[in-house]
Design a protein around this motif. Structure first.
Motif, PDB file in Angstrom:
ATOM      1  N   PRO A   1       0.818  -1.227   0.000  1.00 18.48           N
ATOM      2  CA  PRO A   1       0.000   0.000   0.000  1.00 18.48           C
ATOM      3  C   PRO A   1       0.847   1.272   0.000  1.00 18.48           C
ATOM      4  O   PRO A   1       0.456   2.274  -0.601  1.00 18.48           O
ATOM      5  N   GLU A   2       2.000   1.221   0.639  1.00 21.01           N
ATOM      6  CA  GLU A   2       2.865   2.408   0.683  1.00 21.01           C
ATOM      7  C   GLU A   2       3.524   2.718  -0.659  1.00 21.01           C
ATOM      8  O   GLU A   2       4.192   3.744  -0.800  1.00 21.01           O
ATOM      9  N   ASP A   3       3.368   1.844  -1.642  1.00 22.38           N
ATOM     10  CA  ASP A   3       3.846   2.141  -2.994  1.00 22.38           C
ATOM     11  C   ASP A   3       2.851   2.998  -3.774  1.00 22.38           C
ATOM     12  O   ASP A   3       3.151   3.430  -4.896  1.00 22.38           O
ATOM     13  N   THR A   4       1.693   3.237  -3.205  1.00 25.71           N
ATOM     14  CA  THR A   4       0.683   4.058  -3.863  1.00 25.71           C
ATOM     15  C   THR A   4       1.211   5.471  -4.086  1.00 25.71           C
ATOM     16  O   THR A   4       1.666   6.126  -3.152  1.00 25.71           O
ATOM     17  N   ALA A   5       1.167   5.919  -5.327  1.00 26.91           N
ATOM     18  CA  ALA A   5       1.703   7.232  -5.689  1.00 26.91           C
ATOM     19  C   ALA A   5       1.474   7.469  -7.172  1.00 26.91           C
ATOM     20  O   ALA A   5       1.085   6.550  -7.910  1.00 26.91           O
ATOM     21  N   VAL A   6       1.736   8.698  -7.580  1.00 28.00           N
ATOM     22  CA  VAL A   6       1.864   8.984  -9.003  1.00 28.00           C
ATOM     23  C   VAL A   6       3.322   8.752  -9.375  1.00 28.00           C
ATOM     24  O   VAL A   6       4.224   9.281  -8.722  1.00 28.00           O
ATOM     25  N   TYR A   7       3.542   7.955 -10.402  1.00 29.26           N
ATOM     26  CA  TYR A   7       4.889   7.616 -10.838  1.00 29.26           C
ATOM     27  C   TYR A   7       5.242   8.422 -12.080  1.00 29.26           C
ATOM     28  O   TYR A   7       4.469   8.465 -13.045  1.00 29.26           O
ATOM     29  N   PHE A   8       6.409   9.062 -12.035  1.00 31.23           N
ATOM     30  CA  PHE A   8       6.859   9.932 -13.119  1.00 31.23           C
ATOM     31  C   PHE A   8       8.141   9.393 -13.742  1.00 31.23           C
ATOM     32  O   PHE A   8       9.060   8.963 -13.034  1.00 31.23           O
ATOM     33  N   CYS A   9       8.206   9.470 -15.036  1.00 32.18           N
ATOM     34  CA  CYS A   9       9.427   9.169 -15.765  1.00 32.18           C
ATOM     35  C   CYS A   9      10.208  10.467 -15.954  1.00 32.18           C
ATOM     36  O   CYS A   9       9.606  11.531 -16.177  1.00 32.18           O
ATOM     37  N   ASN A  10      11.521  10.370 -15.845  1.00 26.63           N
ATOM     38  CA  ASN A  10      12.396  11.540 -15.984  1.00 26.63           C
ATOM     39  C   ASN A  10      13.592  11.174 -16.845  1.00 26.63           C
ATOM     40  O   ASN A  10      14.184  10.108 -16.667  1.00 26.63           O
ATOM     41  N   ALA A  11      13.932  12.043 -17.760  1.00 27.89           N
ATOM     42  CA  ALA A  11      15.109  11.853 -18.605  1.00 27.89           C
ATOM     43  C   ALA A  11      16.037  13.047 -18.447  1.00 27.89           C
ATOM     44  O   ALA A  11      15.580  14.194 -18.435  1.00 27.89           O
ATOM     45  N   ARG A  12      17.314  12.761 -18.296  1.00 28.50           N
ATOM     46  CA  ARG A  12      18.289  13.841 -18.133  1.00 28.50           C
ATOM     47  C   ARG A  12      19.329  13.808 -19.237  1.00 28.50           C
ATOM     48  O   ARG A  12      19.896  12.772 -19.537  1.00 28.50           O
ATOM     49  N   THR A  13      19.582  14.989 -19.797  1.00 28.92           N
ATOM     50  CA  THR A  13      20.719  15.182 -20.677  1.00 28.92           C
ATOM     51  C   THR A  13      21.791  15.907 -19.878  1.00 28.92           C
ATOM     52  O   THR A  13      21.643  16.100 -18.665  1.00 28.92           O
ATOM     53  N   THR A  14      22.836  16.351 -20.521  1.00 27.52           N
ATOM     54  CA  THR A  14      23.894  17.067 -19.799  1.00 27.52           C
ATOM     55  C   THR A  14      23.441  18.454 -19.376  1.00 27.52           C
ATOM     56  O   THR A  14      24.053  19.064 -18.496  1.00 27.52           O
ATOM     57  N   ILE A  15      22.369  18.954 -19.994  1.00 27.39           N
ATOM     58  CA  ILE A  15      21.976  20.326 -19.699  1.00 27.39           C
ATOM     59  C   ILE A  15      20.521  20.483 -19.288  1.00 27.39           C
ATOM     60  O   ILE A  15      20.110  21.576 -18.879  1.00 27.39           O
ATOM     61  N   GLN A  16      19.705  19.435 -19.399  1.00 27.15           N
ATOM     62  CA  GLN A  16      18.289  19.614 -19.133  1.00 27.15           C
ATOM     63  C   GLN A  16      17.651  18.336 -18.565  1.00 27.15           C
ATOM     64  O   GLN A  16      18.192  17.240 -18.718  1.00 27.15           O
ATOM     65  N   SER A  17      16.509  18.545 -17.927  1.00 24.90           N
ATOM     66  CA  SER A  17      15.755  17.444 -17.342  1.00 24.90           C
ATOM     67  C   SER A  17      14.327  17.497 -17.877  1.00 24.90           C
ATOM     68  O   SER A  17      13.725  18.577 -17.934  1.00 24.90           O
ATOM     69  N   TYR A  18      13.807  16.342 -18.270  1.00 22.79           N
ATOM     70  CA  TYR A  18      12.474  16.267 -18.843  1.00 22.79           C
ATOM     71  C   TYR A  18      11.602  15.329 -18.019  1.00 22.79           C
ATOM     72  O   TYR A  18      12.090  14.316 -17.490  1.00 22.79           O
ATOM     73  N   TRP A  19      10.299  15.649 -17.961  1.00 23.08           N
ATOM     74  CA  TRP A  19       9.365  14.852 -17.172  1.00 23.08           C
ATOM     75  C   TRP A  19       8.187  14.402 -18.022  1.00 23.08           C
ATOM     76  O   TRP A  19       7.721  15.126 -18.901  1.00 23.08           O
ATOM     77  N   GLY A  20       7.690  13.222 -17.688  1.00 18.88           N
ATOM     78  CA  GLY A  20       6.435  12.780 -18.252  1.00 18.88           C
ATOM     79  C   GLY A  20       5.281  13.321 -17.421  1.00 18.88           C
ATOM     80  O   GLY A  20       5.480  14.021 -16.421  1.00 18.88           O
ATOM     81  N   GLN A  21       4.064  12.953 -17.819  1.00 17.91           N
ATOM     82  CA  GLN A  21       2.879  13.492 -17.161  1.00 17.91           C
ATOM     83  C   GLN A  21       2.498  12.705 -15.908  1.00 17.91           C
ATOM     84  O   GLN A  21       1.699  13.177 -15.104  1.00 17.91           O
ATOM     85  N   GLY A  22       3.077  11.527 -15.736  1.00 19.38           N
ATOM     86  CA  GLY A  22       2.797  10.725 -14.556  1.00 19.38           C
ATOM     87  C   GLY A  22       1.709   9.697 -14.790  1.00 19.38           C
ATOM     88  O   GLY A  22       0.826   9.889 -15.630  1.00 19.38           O
ATOM     89  N   THR A  23       1.781   8.607 -14.031  1.00 19.68           N
ATOM     90  CA  THR A  23       0.755   7.574 -14.091  1.00 19.68           C
ATOM     91  C   THR A  23       0.471   7.109 -12.663  1.00 19.68           C
ATOM     92  O   THR A  23       1.389   6.910 -11.862  1.00 19.68           O
ATOM     93  N   GLN A  24      -0.813   6.990 -12.346  1.00 21.14           N
ATOM     94  CA  GLN A  24      -1.226   6.665 -10.983  1.00 21.14           C
ATOM     95  C   GLN A  24      -1.103   5.165 -10.728  1.00 21.14           C
ATOM     96  O   GLN A  24      -1.586   4.342 -11.522  1.00 21.14           O
ATOM     97  N   VAL A  25      -0.485   4.834  -9.600  1.00 16.97           N
ATOM     98  CA  VAL A  25      -0.437   3.456  -9.118  1.00 16.97           C
ATOM     99  C   VAL A  25      -1.104   3.427  -7.750  1.00 16.97           C
ATOM    100  O   VAL A  25      -0.705   4.178  -6.847  1.00 16.97           O
ATOM    101  N   THR A  26      -2.114   2.595  -7.613  1.00 17.76           N
ATOM    102  CA  THR A  26      -2.826   2.465  -6.347  1.00 17.76           C
ATOM    103  C   THR A  26      -2.784   1.012  -5.914  1.00 17.76           C
ATOM    104  O   THR A  26      -3.200   0.123  -6.661  1.00 17.76           O
ATOM    105  N   VAL A  27      -2.256   0.789  -4.711  1.00 14.47           N
ATOM    106  CA  VAL A  27      -2.166  -0.559  -4.159  1.00 14.47           C
ATOM    107  C   VAL A  27      -3.149  -0.648  -2.985  1.00 14.47           C
ATOM    108  O   VAL A  27      -2.939  -0.020  -1.942  1.00 14.47           O
ATOM    109  N   SER A  28      -4.202  -1.399  -3.189  1.00 15.27           N
ATOM    110  CA  SER A  28      -5.256  -1.453  -2.186  1.00 15.27           C
ATOM    111  C   SER A  28      -6.072  -2.721  -2.358  1.00 15.27           C
ATOM    112  O   SER A  28      -6.253  -3.200  -3.485  1.00 15.27           O
ATOM    113  N   SER A  29      -6.577  -3.223  -1.247  1.00 12.31           N
ATOM    114  CA  SER A  29      -7.454  -4.381  -1.306  1.00 12.31           C
ATOM    115  C   SER A  29      -8.914  -3.944  -1.345  1.00 12.31           C
ATOM    116  O   SER A  29      -9.823  -4.788  -1.406  1.00 12.31           O
TER     117      SER A  29
END
Length: 115
Positions: free
Chosen positions: A87-115
């Motif tokens: 359950p503690e893994d529940t979060a929005v997960y983001f992908c990130n890519a880094r070049t030598t000069i910049q950082s890029y982000w995705g929009q995120g995807t929700q992960v919900t761990v629950s019974s």
């Protein structure tokens, strides 16, 4: 410019598995490292896993032994295989890519761990 699109999130029961995907496009030749971050409600964004262009990987202590980051250079996609989810893994997960000069982000995807 690098564009990132995440997919694969959803609702899963404790102990279950999910695989997240992050498809990269644009100036992908400039990417040095790629990362998965997550942000739970009311908490700071935290680094979950990373992979270098050479294939070296690193993980947060909280996910070691449960999560695996990998990359498919043909498909320009990075994956996060998540097993034994808690359950503690529940979060929005983001992908990130880094070049030598910049950082890029995705929009995120929700992960919900629950019974």
């Amino acid at each position: 410019q690098v564009q990132l699109v995440e997919s694969g999130g959803g609702l899963v029961q404790p102990g279950g598995s999910l695989r997240l995907s992050c498809a990269a496009s644009g100036s992908i030749f400039s990417i040095v490292t790629m990362h998965w971050y997550r942000q739970a409600p009311g908490k700071q964004r935290e680094l979950v896993a990373e992979i270098t262009s050479g294939g070296s990987t690193g993980y947060a202590d909280s996910v070691k032994g449960r999560f695996t980051i990998s990359r498919d250079n043909v498909k320009n996609t990075v994956y996060l295989q998540m097993n034994s989810l808690k359950p503690e893994d529940t979060a929005v997960y983001f992908c990130n890519a880094r070049t030598t000069i910049q950082s890029y982000w995705g929009q995120g995807t929700q992960v919900t761990v629950s019974s």
